[in-house]
Design a protein around this motif. Structure first.
Motif, PDB file in Angstrom:
ATOM      1  N   VAL A  42      31.867  38.176  34.046  1.00  0.00           N
ATOM      2  CA  VAL A  42      32.259  37.908  35.433  1.00  0.00           C
ATOM      3  C   VAL A  42      31.285  36.888  36.000  1.00  0.00           C
ATOM      4  CG1 VAL A  42      32.703  38.873  37.711  1.00  0.00           C
ATOM      5  CG2 VAL A  42      33.023  40.288  35.711  1.00  0.00           C
ATOM      6  N   ILE A  43      31.825  35.836  36.603  1.00  0.00           N
ATOM      7  CA  ILE A  43      30.992  34.788  37.198  1.00  0.00           C
ATOM      8  C   ILE A  43      31.155  34.832  38.712  1.00  0.00           C
ATOM      9  CG2 ILE A  43      30.522  32.320  37.265  1.00  0.00           C
ATOM     10  CD1 ILE A  43      31.630  32.066  34.469  1.00  0.00           C
ATOM     11  N   LEU A  44      30.016  34.966  39.411  1.00  0.00           N
ATOM     12  CA  LEU A  44      30.054  35.198  40.857  1.00  0.00           C
ATOM     13  C   LEU A  44      29.267  34.154  41.634  1.00  0.00           C
ATOM     14  CD1 LEU A  44      29.135  39.012  40.894  1.00  0.00           C
ATOM     15  CD2 LEU A  44      31.419  38.009  40.830  1.00  0.00           C
ATOM     16  N   ASP A  45      29.754  33.813  42.824  1.00  0.00           N
ATOM     17  CA  ASP A  45      28.960  33.054  43.782  1.00  0.00           C
ATOM     18  C   ASP A  45      27.835  33.963  44.275  1.00  0.00           C
ATOM     19  OD1 ASP A  45      29.489  30.553  46.043  1.00  0.00           O
ATOM     20  OD2 ASP A  45      28.207  32.217  46.675  1.00  0.00           O
ATOM     21  N   LYS A  46      26.657  33.373  44.456  1.00  0.00           N
ATOM     22  CA  LYS A  46      25.477  34.136  44.864  1.00  0.00           C
ATOM     23  C   LYS A  46      25.683  34.912  46.168  1.00  0.00           C
ATOM     24  CE  LYS A  46      20.720  34.503  44.764  1.00  0.00           C
ATOM     25  NZ  LYS A  46      20.561  35.697  45.578  1.00  0.00           N
ATOM     26  N   LEU A  47      26.501  34.375  47.075  1.00  0.00           N
ATOM     27  CA  LEU A  47      26.649  35.025  48.385  1.00  0.00           C
ATOM     28  C   LEU A  47      27.865  35.941  48.483  1.00  0.00           C
ATOM     29  CD1 LEU A  47      25.535  32.361  51.032  1.00  0.00           C
ATOM     30  CD2 LEU A  47      24.188  34.061  49.801  1.00  0.00           C
ATOM     31  N   ASN A  48      28.475  36.268  47.340  1.00  0.00           N
ATOM     32  CA  ASN A  48      29.631  37.162  47.392  1.00  0.00           C
ATOM     33  C   ASN A  48      29.288  38.511  48.034  1.00  0.00           C
ATOM     34  OD1 ASN A  48      31.701  35.613  46.368  1.00  0.00           O
ATOM     35  ND2 ASN A  48      31.449  36.301  44.258  1.00  0.00           N
ATOM     36  N   HIS A  49      30.296  39.090  48.640  1.00  0.00           N
ATOM     37  CA  HIS A  49      30.188  40.390  49.316  1.00  0.00           C
ATOM     38  C   HIS A  49      29.742  41.507  48.349  1.00  0.00           C
ATOM     39  CE1 HIS A  49      31.915  43.975  51.454  1.00  0.00           C
ATOM     40  NE2 HIS A  49      31.514  43.293  52.513  1.00  0.00           N
ATOM     41  N   ALA A  50      29.043  42.481  48.892  1.00  0.00           N
ATOM     42  CA  ALA A  50      28.522  43.597  48.087  1.00  0.00           C
ATOM     43  C   ALA A  50      29.612  44.290  47.274  1.00  0.00           C
ATOM     44  CB  ALA A  50      27.837  44.604  49.006  1.00  0.00           C
ATOM     45  N   SER A  51      30.813  44.380  47.805  1.00  0.00           N
ATOM     46  CA  SER A  51      31.880  45.084  47.077  1.00  0.00           C
ATOM     47  C   SER A  51      32.274  44.331  45.805  1.00  0.00           C
ATOM     48  CB  SER A  51      33.099  45.292  47.977  1.00  0.00           C
ATOM     49  OG  SER A  51      33.578  44.058  48.486  1.00  0.00           O
ATOM     50  N   ILE A  52      32.131  43.011  45.818  1.00  0.00           N
ATOM     51  CA  ILE A  52      32.427  42.219  44.618  1.00  0.00           C
ATOM     52  C   ILE A  52      31.305  42.436  43.593  1.00  0.00           C
ATOM     53  CG2 ILE A  52      32.693  39.870  43.722  1.00  0.00           C
ATOM     54  CD1 ILE A  52      33.830  39.106  46.512  1.00  0.00           C
ATOM     55  N   ILE A  53      30.089  42.411  44.075  1.00  0.00           N
ATOM     56  CA  ILE A  53      28.940  42.616  43.183  1.00  0.00           C
ATOM     57  C   ILE A  53      28.998  44.012  42.570  1.00  0.00           C
ATOM     58  CG2 ILE A  53      26.421  42.764  43.098  1.00  0.00           C
ATOM     59  CD1 ILE A  53      26.514  40.732  45.524  1.00  0.00           C
ATOM     60  N   GLY A  73      31.015  46.818  33.730  1.00  0.00           N
ATOM     61  CA  GLY A  73      30.382  46.773  32.412  1.00  0.00           C
ATOM     62  C   GLY A  73      30.420  45.382  31.792  1.00  0.00           C
ATOM     63  N   ALA A  74      31.071  44.429  32.453  1.00  0.00           N
ATOM     64  CA  ALA A  74      31.112  43.054  31.945  1.00  0.00           C
ATOM     65  C   ALA A  74      29.737  42.408  32.155  1.00  0.00           C
ATOM     66  CB  ALA A  74      32.182  42.251  32.681  1.00  0.00           C
ATOM     67  N   THR A  75      29.490  41.303  31.433  1.00  0.00           N
ATOM     68  CA  THR A  75      28.255  40.544  31.630  1.00  0.00           C
ATOM     69  C   THR A  75      28.371  39.771  32.934  1.00  0.00           C
ATOM     70  OG1 THR A  75      28.065  40.310  29.258  1.00  0.00           O
ATOM     71  CG2 THR A  75      26.763  38.789  30.606  1.00  0.00           C
ATOM     72  N   LEU A  76      27.294  39.808  33.736  1.00  0.00           N
ATOM     73  CA  LEU A  76      27.321  39.151  35.049  1.00  0.00           C
ATOM     74  C   LEU A  76      26.629  37.809  34.997  1.00  0.00           C
ATOM     75  CD1 LEU A  76      28.217  41.715  36.603  1.00  0.00           C
ATOM     76  CD2 LEU A  76      26.398  41.163  38.203  1.00  0.00           C
ATOM     77  N   ARG A  77      27.264  36.805  35.578  1.00  0.00           N
ATOM     78  CA  ARG A  77      26.625  35.494  35.739  1.00  0.00           C
ATOM     79  C   ARG A  77      26.781  35.083  37.191  1.00  0.00           C
ATOM     80  NH1 ARG A  77      23.358  35.681  32.073  1.00  0.00           N
ATOM     81  NH2 ARG A  77      24.168  35.788  29.989  1.00  0.00           N
ATOM     82  N   VAL A  78      25.714  34.509  37.760  1.00  0.00           N
ATOM     83  CA  VAL A  78      25.746  34.152  39.175  1.00  0.00           C
ATOM     84  C   VAL A  78      25.407  32.675  39.324  1.00  0.00           C
ATOM     85  CG1 VAL A  78      24.679  34.585  41.420  1.00  0.00           C
ATOM     86  CG2 VAL A  78      25.086  36.484  39.841  1.00  0.00           C
ATOM     87  N   TYR A  79      26.187  31.948  40.124  1.00  0.00           N
ATOM     88  CA  TYR A  79      25.834  30.554  40.423  1.00  0.00           C
ATOM     89  C   TYR A  79      25.383  30.446  41.876  1.00  0.00           C
ATOM     90  CZ  TYR A  79      30.734  30.332  42.105  1.00  0.00           C
ATOM     91  OH  TYR A  79      31.925  30.575  42.735  1.00  0.00           O
ATOM     92  N   PRO A  80      24.442  29.510  42.148  1.00  0.00           N
ATOM     93  CA  PRO A  80      23.990  29.355  43.536  1.00  0.00           C
ATOM     94  C   PRO A  80      25.201  29.073  44.431  1.00  0.00           C
ATOM     95  CG  PRO A  80      22.643  28.032  42.042  1.00  0.00           C
ATOM     96  CD  PRO A  80      23.789  28.555  41.232  1.00  0.00           C
ATOM     97  N   HIS A  81      25.103  29.484  45.677  1.00  0.00           N
ATOM     98  CA  HIS A  81      26.216  29.404  46.621  1.00  0.00           C
ATOM     99  C   HIS A  81      26.923  28.037  46.586  1.00  0.00           C
ATOM    100  CE1 HIS A  81      28.660  30.192  50.007  1.00  0.00           C
ATOM    101  NE2 HIS A  81      27.992  29.424  50.846  1.00  0.00           N
TER     102      HIS A  81
END
Ligand SMILES: *Cc1c(COP(=O)(O)O)cnc(C)c1O
Length: 381
Positions: free
Chosen positions: A101-112, A119-127
């Motif tokens: 799962v690839i997420l924007d850094k500022l995503n809402h807590a419910s997404i995080i 259980g997926a691998t998490l990747r975060v990109y700066p906003h």
């Protein structure tokens, strides 16, 4: 808080003007919604009694889901007990161990939280950082356990998740570019339109509509609790997605159905948003937003996203004050002067970026907005 939600709130017995609500269209206490809820109580009672998959799937649900699908122009919609539950349940249904799962850094807590639980691998990109997003999509997946970098071909499914209008900054995701990237690299895209549903686009479906990319998004999350003035969350997408969620989304399966009154009220809210009256209400909101932005600008107060052309607005206006103590001080001062704007601090926003998150609604008057601006500029001196 005593009494209904609205531009005026009674807080500890004191009447104050409220600039902190997500009830953007002023529907939370609207007579049309109240009537719909009251009628549903007469007909269906108060509690739903069980999960939707047992015996809680009361009649108003079918109507609400059909109406949401029509509103969003999608084949299907599934209603959850909250926007939080919709995000957690949908991410967990779509991906699991071995996926990414690839997420924007500022995503809402419910997404995080949903991404973590999946259980997926998490990747975060700066906003909003498209270069970093592309790098993540392009390469690799590095196992957090073994540290081995694996080529994408062996990396399972890849799901990109972003909010469209960010809840604490009020700015927008570069959605068109994100859609292009996810298509180029064969990932799925899920968007959270919590702060855009009912507000953006010709038909008020959200940012994806405004940018013309609705058909290229795999799952769209919305909430019934903000512009729609009720409670509950929903997911729109293909019939296959709806079928998957009903079978796999644990926050849907293992939670009691929403009360029928809420479902019926939400139905009335969607109908209202789709109507001409909904369009008018929305225009009133943008007039108030523009008054606030213009007022702050002429008082020399910068909001976080510096240049906000008319086309890039949202109903969220963050006044970043930095220090948490300073934000609390301003909030207290505002309360003394008759305004309700709680300070938003770490961990909701980054340390050193504490703020007043000002939100206006269609029910505010120009005078109320004007007096807020005047009070803020006095505090700023
Ligand atoms: C508020 C919010 C949610 C949660 O919705 P609820 O209906 O309040 O549970 C999810 N995503 C975003 C971006 C939100 O702002």
């Amino acid at each position: 808080m005593d009494g209904p939600q609205g531009p005026r709130l009674r807080v500890d017995g004191r009447e104050v003007i409220n600039f902190s609500s997500n009830d953007y269209l002023g529907l939370a206490n609207d007579p049309v919604l109240r009537d719909a809820a009251a009628r549903a109580i007469e007909r269906h009672g108060v509690g739903a009694g069980a999960s939707r998959l047992v015996c809680g799937n009361l009649a108003p649900y079918a109507e609400l889901e059909a109406r949401l699908a029509a509103f969003k122009g999608k084949p299907a919609a599934v209603v959850f007990s909250s926007g939080y539950a919709a995000n957690v349940g949908t991410i967990g249904a779509l991906v699991g161990r071995g996926d990414t799962v690839i997420l924007d850094k500022l995503n809402h807590a419910s997404i995080i939280d949903g991404a973590r639980q999946s259980g997926a691998t998490l990747r975060v990109y700066p906003h909003g950082d498209l270069n970093k997003l592309e790098k993540l999509l392009k390469s690799f997946v590095r196992s957090p356990v073994t540290g081995v970098t694996q080529h994408r071909k062996n990396a399972g499914r890849v799901l990109v998740v972003t909010e469209t209008v960010f809840s604490m900054d009020g700015d927008r995701a570069p959605l068109r570019e994100i859609v292009e990237l996810k298509e180029r690299y064969g990932a799925w895209l899920m968007i959270d339109e919590a702060h855009a549903t009912g507000l953006l686009g010709q038909r008020r479906r959200g940012l994806a509509e405004e940018l013309g990319v609705e058909d290229r998004v795999d799952a769209t999350i919305g909430t019934l609790s903000k512009a729609l003035g009720c409670a509950g969350g929903f997911v729109c997408g293909s019939r296959a997605l709806a079928g998957l969620l009903i079978n796999r989304a644990r926050s849907l399966i293992y939670s009691t159905a929403l009360p029928p009154a809420i479902v019926a009220a939400a139905c009335a809210a969607v109908e209202f948003v789709m109507s001409d009256a909904g369009g008018q209400r929305c225009r009133a909101l943008w007039e108030r937003v523009n008054e606030l932005l213009r007022g702050l600008e002429s008082a020399g107060m910068a909001v976080a996203s510096p240049a906000r052309p008319q086309t890039a607005r949202s109903a969220i206006v963050p006044l970043v004050l930095g220090d948490a103590a300073r934000a609390v001080e301003w909030s207290d001062e505002l309360f003394k002067r008759g305004f309700f704007v709680p300070a938003i601090r770490y961990p909701t926003v980054a340390r050193g970026a504490a703020r007043l998150r000002l939100t206006v609604t269609a029910s505010h008057t120009s005078e109320q907005v004007g007096s807020l601006v005047e009070t803020l500029s006095r505090l700023n001196r």
